[in-house]
Design an enzyme around this catalytic site. Structure first.
Site, PDB file in Angstrom:
ATOM      1  N   GLY A 109      12.784  42.712 102.609  1.00  0.00           N
ATOM      2  CA  GLY A 109      13.086  42.354 101.219  1.00  0.00           C
ATOM      3  C   GLY A 109      14.497  42.761 100.847  1.00  0.00           C
ATOM      4  N   ALA A 110      15.413  42.724 101.818  1.00  0.00           N
ATOM      5  CA  ALA A 110      16.757  43.264 101.627  1.00  0.00           C
ATOM      6  C   ALA A 110      17.596  42.492 100.624  1.00  0.00           C
ATOM      7  CB  ALA A 110      17.489  43.303 102.975  1.00  0.00           C
ATOM      8  N   THR A 111      17.221  41.238 100.333  1.00  0.00           N
ATOM      9  CA  THR A 111      17.987  40.467  99.344  1.00  0.00           C
ATOM     10  C   THR A 111      17.277  40.422  97.997  1.00  0.00           C
ATOM     11  OG1 THR A 111      16.966  38.407 100.128  1.00  0.00           O
ATOM     12  CG2 THR A 111      19.078  39.048 101.111  1.00  0.00           C
ATOM     13  N   GLY A 112      16.215  41.196  97.838  1.00  0.00           N
ATOM     14  CA  GLY A 112      15.471  41.227  96.582  1.00  0.00           C
ATOM     15  C   GLY A 112      16.119  42.125  95.555  1.00  0.00           C
ATOM     16  N   HIS A 117       9.410  57.120  92.786  1.00  0.00           N
ATOM     17  CA  HIS A 117      10.780  57.601  92.626  1.00  0.00           C
ATOM     18  C   HIS A 117      10.943  58.557  91.452  1.00  0.00           C
ATOM     19  CE1 HIS A 117      10.921  53.990  89.982  1.00  0.00           C
ATOM     20  NE2 HIS A 117      11.791  54.684  89.302  1.00  0.00           N
ATOM     21  N   HIS A 160       3.492  56.763  88.061  1.00  0.00           N
ATOM     22  CA  HIS A 160       4.503  57.770  87.742  1.00  0.00           C
ATOM     23  C   HIS A 160       3.971  58.931  86.909  1.00  0.00           C
ATOM     24  CE1 HIS A 160       7.286  55.045  89.487  1.00  0.00           C
ATOM     25  NE2 HIS A 160       7.341  54.213  88.468  1.00  0.00           N
TER      26      HIS A 160
END
EC number: 1.1.1.49
Length: 477
Positions: free
Chosen positions: A25-28, A189, A251
Site C-alpha cells: 500500500g506504498a502509494t496509499g 500509533h 486508541h
C-alpha cells in the site's frame, strides 16, 4: 521507552544487519502522510540500518524513478522537506514492485526483492509493513506463507486489527499460524505519542505521583480526543466504521489501559506490553446504558454519506476496571468530530477533601493532566488561597511543556514505531491478549448499540455525554 528512541542521533542496534522494508500500500494515503515521512526522518537522524532498501508494493505500475518522484512530492507536502537532506542518498534505496501481491500472484515483488537481496547479501532482515485496508490483512498474511517470506522477517499490522471479536480471532489465528508471536507488531500509533509515553515515565519516576495513582485518591480518569474537523476527506471509510470502532475500542482503550496498568517489573518492552494487556483483561464488559453515540448535525449532507446514515461521529462511554487499584473509579472515554476544540488529553481528576476544614466544601477538584498535542504538556491544577485582603480560594494550573527541554526534539509517533520494529522493542505495540480482551469487552454493546443522538457542531456532544461524568464533570467542557 528504549534508549535508542530517547537519544536521537545515535545508531540503533539494528544498524548491523542489512534490512529490506516492504511497504504494502506504498502509494496509499497512510504511506504518503505518515509512513514514508517517518522513514525519511529516520534517515535524517541516522537511525536506519547502514544498508537498507525500501520496496513499495502496489497494484499499479510505476518505475523505480516514478516511485521516488511520488515520495518526494509526498515529503514536499507533509515534510520533512527533501531539501533538508539526505534526499539523494535516501532515494537511491527506494524501489517499486507493481502488480499487487496475493497468494496466487506476487506481482513484481519477488523479482524486485531478489534484486535487493543480491545487492545486500544473504544475511538480510525483511520487515513487512501493511499500510493497506484491514480487510486485506488476512489474504496478505496467507501470501507471505505462500511465497516463502516468513522466515527471518518481522511484520507490522496497522490498526484496526480486526473489527469485532469474531474477525479478530479469524485474523489472529492465521497470523499465529504463519508467524511466531515475536515477529508480529500490531500498531496503535497513539501509544507512541511523546506525552502518552510520559504518562508512564512521570508516574513511575515520581513517588508522590505514583502514591496517588489509585482509587483512594482519584475520583475519575478521563481520556478525551476531540477534533473540530469533519470527515469529508474519508467519508466512505468513516461511515462504515464510526467513532466508536475507529477510536474508542482501539486508541482510547489502549490509552486507558496505560493509565490503569499495574507497575511492571521493569520498563522493558515485554513487561510494558504485558502490563497493558493485563489491565485490559480487567476491563468490565461494557454496559450499553453507559455508552452515548452522537452524530453532528449536517453529517448526512457530506458527499459519500447516505441520507439515512446512523453512523456515530462521536462516542463516549464509562468503563470500569475491576481490580483493587481502580475498583469504583469510572474511566470516562470520549472522542468525536466537529467538536468545540482540538484537544487530546489524559486527565486524573482527584477526590475532594474527605476530612479537615474543607471537607464537604465546594472546592474545585485538583487534576493531573497530560496534553498529547504537538510536543505534549504536563498540567497540575491545585487549589490555593487567593492573594489579597478578601482571601478565599482560587485554582491555578502549573504547566510543564514536554518539548521545552534543551537539546530535545520530539519525534512523531511513526518515527518511534518504525525504529522500535527495527530494534525488536514491542513496548509501543498492542499485545494479542489485550486486543482479545478489548473486543470481548464490547461484545454486549455491539449487539445492543444505543440510538445515535444529534449534536450541534462546535459543542462537546449531546447533553447525555455530560451525564456520564456525573456527579463530576468533564475536564474539557
Amino acid at each position: 521507552m528504549s534508549q535508542s528512541a530517547e537519544q536521537p542521533g545515535q545508531q540503533s542496534e539494528a544498524t548491523d544487519r542489512p534490512t529490506i522494508f516492504l511497504v504494502y500500500g506504498a502509494t496509499g494515503d497512510l504511506s504518503r502522510r505518515l509512513v514514508s515521512p517517518a522513514f525519511f526522518e529516520l534517515a535524517r537522524l541516522g537511525r536506519l540500518p547502514q544498508q537498507w532498501r525500501l520496496i513499495g508494493s502496489g497494484r499499479g505500475e510505476k518505475s523505480h524513478e516514478e516511485f521516488r518522484d511520488f515520495l518526494r512530492e509526498a515529503l514536499e507536502e507533509f515534510g520533512p522537506q527533501p531539501s533538508d537532506g539526505p534526499w539523494d542518498e535516501f532515494s537511491a534505496n527506494l524501489l517499486f514492485a507493481g502488480g499487487g501481491f496475493t497468494a496466487d500472484d506476487p506481482g513484481q515483488l519477488l523479482d524486485v526483492l531478489g534484486e535487493a537481496r543480491a545487492d545486500l547479501g544473504d544475511d538480510v532482515q525483511l520487515v513487512h509493513y501493511l499500510a493497506i485496508p484491514p480487510g486485506a490483512f488476512l489474504d496478505t498474511t496467507k501470501a507471505f506463507a505462500a511465497h516463502g517470506l516468513v522466515e527471518g522477517s518481522r511484520v507490522v499490522y496497522e490498526k484496526p486489527y480486526g473489527t469485532s471479536l469474531e474477525t479478530f480471532e479469524e485474523l489472529d489465528a492465521e497470523v499465529q499460524r504463519v508467524f511466531d508471536e515475536e515477529q508480529v507488531f500490531r500498531i496503535d500509533h497513539f501509544l507512541a505519542f511523546e506525552a502518552q509515553q510520559d504518562v508512564i515515565h512521570a508516574r513511575f519516576a515520581n513517588p508522590w505521583l505514583a502514591g496517588i495513582w489509585n482509587a483512594e485518591h482519584v475520583a475519575q480518569v478521563q481520556v478525551d480526543i476531540a477534533e473540530t474537523l469533519d470527515v469529508a476527506q474519508r467519508a466512505s471509510f468513516y461511515d462504515a466504521t464510526g467513532a466508536f470502532l475507529d477510536m474508542i475500542v482501539t486508541h482510547l482503550f489502549q490509552m486507558a489501559a496505560t493509565v490503569a496498568m499495574e507497575p511492571p517489573a521493569d520498563l522493558g518492552p515485554g513487561a510494558l506490553q504485558a502490563a497493558r494487556d493485563a489491565a485490559l483483561q480487567d476491563f468490565r464488559e461494557l454496559d450499553p446504558a453507559e455508552v452515548v453515540l452522537g452524530q453532528f448535525e449536517g453529517y448526512t449532507d457530506i458527499d459519500g454519506v447516505p441520507d439515512d446514515s446512523t453512523t456515530d461521529t462521536l462516542a463516549a462511554c464509562r468503563v470500569w476496571v475491576d481490580n483493587d487499584r481502580w475498583r469504583g473509579v469510572p474511566f470516562l472515554l470520549r472522542s468525536g468530530k466537529k467538536m468545540a476544540a482540538d484537544e487530546q488529553r489524559v486527565t486524573l481528576v482527584l477526590k475532594a477533601p474527605a476530612d479537615g476544614p474543607y471537607a464537604g466544601q465546594d472546592v474545585a477538584p485538583s487534576t493531573i493532566s497530560f496534553s498529547l498535542l504537538e510536543g505534549g504538556a504536563f498540567d497540575v491544577a491545585v487549589t490555593v488561597r487567593r492573594p489579597g485582603v478578601a482571601g478565599g480560594l482560587a485554582q491555578g494550573t502549573a504547566t510543564l511543556p514536554l518539548d521545552s527541554f534543551e537539546g530535545t526534539s520530539p519525534a512523531l509517533p511513526y518515527v518511534h514505531l518504525i525504529e522500535h520494529v527495527l530494534t525488536g522493542d514491542r513496548s509501543l505495540f498492542t499485545g494479542v491478549e489485550g486486543l482479545r480482551a478489548a473486543w470481548t469487552c464490547i461484545e454486549r454493546f455491539s449487539q445492543d448499540r444505543p440510538e445515535v443522538q444529534p449534536y450541534a457542531p462546535g459543542t462537546w456532544g449531546p447533553e447525555s455525554v455530560d451525564e456520564l461524568a456525573a456527579p463530576g464533570q468533564w475536564f474539557l467542557r
